[in-house]
Scaffold this active site. Sequence first.
Site, PDB file in Angstrom:
ATOM      1  N   SER A   1      -1.468   4.448   0.768  1.00 50.31           N
ATOM      2  CA  SER A   1      -2.657   3.644   1.037  1.00 50.31           C
ATOM      3  C   SER A   1      -2.325   2.539   2.041  1.00 50.31           C
ATOM      4  CB  SER A   1      -3.218   3.094  -0.273  1.00 50.31           C
ATOM      5  OG  SER A   1      -4.522   2.595  -0.091  1.00 50.31           O
TER       6      SER A   1
ATOM      7  N   GLU B   1     -11.463  11.531  -0.128  1.00 47.77           N
ATOM      8  CA  GLU B   1     -11.117  10.113  -0.009  1.00 47.77           C
ATOM      9  C   GLU B   1     -11.925   9.428   1.083  1.00 47.77           C
ATOM     10  OE1 GLU B   1      -6.815   8.930  -0.756  1.00 47.77           O
ATOM     11  OE2 GLU B   1      -6.575  10.961   0.028  1.00 47.77           O
TER      12      GLU B   1
ATOM     13  N   HIS C   1      -8.692   8.867  -4.471  1.00 48.75           N
ATOM     14  CA  HIS C   1      -7.690   8.028  -3.823  1.00 48.75           C
ATOM     15  C   HIS C   1      -6.670   7.564  -4.867  1.00 48.75           C
ATOM     16  CE1 HIS C   1      -5.979   5.502  -0.788  1.00 48.75           C
ATOM     17  NE2 HIS C   1      -6.177   4.390  -1.486  1.00 48.75           N
TER      18      HIS C   1
END
Length: 325
Positions: A147, A242, A272
């Site tokens: 991320s 996502e 995610h």
Amino acid sequence: MPSPQHLLLKQFLTAATGPLARRRPGLGSMRLALEVGSLFQFLPWGVHLESLTIAGMAAEWIRPAGAPAHRVLLYLHGGGYVLGSLNTHRSLIGTLAQRCGLNALAIDYRKAPDFPFPAALDDALLAYRWLLAQGFRPHDIIVAGDSAGGGLTLALLLALRDQHEPLPAAAVGLSPWTDLVLSTATIRRVAHQELQLLEALTIRSWGKEYAAAVPLEHPLVSPSQADLHDLPPLLLQVSDAEVLCDDVLGFAGKARLAGVPVTLQTFAGLVHWWHLFWRLVPEARQALDKVATFTNGIWAAQAAAARLVRPPGPGKSAARLRAHQ
């Protein structure tokens, strides 16, 4: 088709979306919740932990049994540049290090809004340079992150390249946050999904807190805005469900056009941060195994290149001369 375990996880997250949207918990509460949740995440068996500080920054060595001493995985955790810690990602880093057969160095880089850009990048540079000072060679280092940590990984590569410093052997981005602008088109695409919409609006606000006085388009804030030439091999993983998917695909295409070796792996229907749930979700374990395959391929390619350039020994040279005669 996602696994039953992932469907269960998604149902749980979706059920939590409504209350979270209504209560809008503060950053402090969210950090505390993640820390409490991390109490139940343990290192895999056979992986050992060693705490240290690097110029005052908290860090950890995560050492799988039997990992070679000369190679290292530098890991930068995710959390939108405002959340996450050594505690929240220790289990994920532990299983990734074990699967890759690498000692991992994890750092607790500074978070926004107290420490906006470039604090996190400065801390990542500090950790990388510290590894070099400890005697690790650049081609024995792989940098990875998830991320925001994946975006920070890419920003680290760009900063090293632009400062003419040696680059690592490769980098891995697990659902990397490549563009903090998060376009209106992306918001519209996920508007019908309550979970994704909340995620998109939340990280959009976090991106502004991280960038602070710097434009969101700054290439070291949003790597997708950068010139991507002369980067090492990249592995990028993302799910088509996502919020960040379109940006990751766009980044991969741009990097390939710039001549960067990119391995892009897409997964179907996963939320995610699915990698964090590796104990529950089989797709997470499969994805981490693919990372191990990629890192092993990097070392194999290095070994093959070394064999090609290594001059033959005296015995081999004499044998070839006799054969020619």
